[in-house]
Scaffold this active site. Structure first.
Site, PDB file in Angstrom:
ATOM      1  N   LYS A  52       8.426 -16.768   3.755  1.00  0.00           N
ATOM      2  CA  LYS A  52       7.303 -17.157   2.889  1.00  0.00           C
ATOM      3  C   LYS A  52       7.590 -18.502   2.235  1.00  0.00           C
ATOM      4  O   LYS A  52       6.731 -19.378   2.168  1.00  0.00           O
ATOM      5  CB  LYS A  52       7.062 -16.070   1.828  1.00  0.00           C
ATOM      6  N   GLN A  96       7.869  -9.035  -4.354  1.00  0.00           N
ATOM      7  CA  GLN A  96       8.271  -8.496  -3.046  1.00  0.00           C
ATOM      8  C   GLN A  96       8.594  -7.002  -3.185  1.00  0.00           C
ATOM      9  O   GLN A  96       9.379  -6.605  -4.040  1.00  0.00           O
ATOM     10  CB  GLN A  96       9.492  -9.277  -2.516  1.00  0.00           C
ATOM     11  N   ASP A 119      -1.278 -11.180  -3.057  1.00  0.00           N
ATOM     12  CA  ASP A 119      -0.991 -10.096  -2.116  1.00  0.00           C
ATOM     13  C   ASP A 119      -2.168  -9.120  -2.026  1.00  0.00           C
ATOM     14  O   ASP A 119      -2.208  -8.278  -1.125  1.00  0.00           O
ATOM     15  CB  ASP A 119       0.259  -9.317  -2.588  1.00  0.00           C
TER      16      ASP A 119
END
Ligand code: NDP
Length: 284
Positions: A52, A96, A119
């Site tokens: 990422k 995460q 997200d």
């Protein structure tokens, strides 16, 4: 002949487009900013975060990774998120997953400002998706969005198709089902209690496998000419394999995604796209 959908190439194309857009944002006075919080030393999480970060840097997104050991308290993590919510340079915040067991994932995800939730896991964003509202300002989960982009960029029509999604997780199955529904597919969502799964999958014009079991969807479960999207990432004898038995399915499918090189690269590209969307919403 079966067409192999090259997710790696399509993701590269998306990143190149985003890179151009970032130039405009810079000219306006501020590049998009993405902050990733990584807790603990899970090696898969470390790899995902590295990918990422690399993609963000390549595109010109200002990226930051906040690394914390798994001893961090929930309170401390919430304080970090509150700071990022208030920071005008930060457009996107990503925690995460998975988090250590002593931290309540739900509380943490709900602490992220929905306008920075790149997200797409905040209940405000999933609620907007599931009720078909606020397309312009809601955030959708990156893997489901990546699947839609793959289909659209391949020129595969969704409207009127019979889509069967195997797997009903909040991260993949449910959101992709809603994105397909919004695009006028007729959607069947299957799961571990589905009776006669093969009967369902054999009717699918568009089959999406998000089960988490290596080669679970056998070739004879695929309808002739179907579009097969394999979301699964399973490690078998050191090799990555999908949830679809690739060779068998390929023999019947009209289109198929490989693993690796199908949906995986799209997830990261769409995270970058969501970050630019957040920047657009936030302004300079
Ligand atoms: P989850 O484990 O959260 O969900 C799996 C789903 O599969 C569940 O809904 C479960 O049903 C269903 N399932 C399990 N066994 C069966 C069965 N025998 N028959 C029918 N359905 C079954 O997984 P995720 O959605 O998070 O991930 C799915 C896969 O996609 C994994 O391999 C993961 O690694 C991969 N993935 C890939 C990404 C990418 O970027 N390419 C991103 C995210 C995930 P039930 O709800 O009834 O338990």
């Amino acid at each position: 002949m079966t067409k192999i959908i090259d997710g790696k190439a399509i993701a590269g194309q998306i990143r190149a487009e985003l890179k151009k857009e970032v130039t405009h944002f810079k000219e306006e006075g501020r590049e998009p900013g993405l902050t990733v919080i990584l807790v603990g030393d899970n090696s898969a999480s470390q790899t995902y975060v590295k990918f990422k970060e690399r993609a963000a840097t390549e595109i010109g997104i200002r990226s930051e990774v906040i690394k914390k050991t798994d001893e961090i308290s929930q309170e401390e993590l919430l304080q970090i998120i509150a700071g990022l919510n208030a920071d005008r340079k930060v457009d996107g915040i990503l925690v995460q997953l998975p988090l250590p067991a002593h931290i309540d994932q739900k509380v943490v995800l709900e602490a992220i400002d929905p306008a920075k939730d790149v997200d797409g896991f905040h209940p405000i964003n999933t609620g907007r998706l599931f009720s078909g509202q606020d397309q312009e300002r809601r955030f959708e989960a990156c893997t489901p969005l990546g699947i839609i982009e793959l289909l659209e960029r391949e020129g595969i029509e969704i409207k009127g198709k019979k889509a069967v999604v195997v797997g009903r997780s909040n991260i993949v199955g449910k959101p992709v089902a809603h994105l397909l529904l919004e695009r006028h597919a007729t959607v069947t969502l299957c799961h571990s209690r589905t009776k006669d799964l093969a009967r369902e999958t054999r009717q699918a014009d568009l089959l999406i496998a998000a089960v988490g079991r290596a080669q679970f969807i056998a070739g004879d479960m695929v309808k002739e000419g179907a579009v097969v999207i394999d979301v699964g990432i399973n490690r078998v004898d050191g090799k990555l394999v999908g949830d679809v038995e690739y060779e068998g399915a390929k023999a019947r499918a009209g289109y198929i995604t490989p693993v690796p090189g199908g949906v995986g690269p799209m997830t990261i590209a769409l995270l970058m796209k969501n970050t630019l969307k957040a920047r657009k919403i936030h302004g300079v």
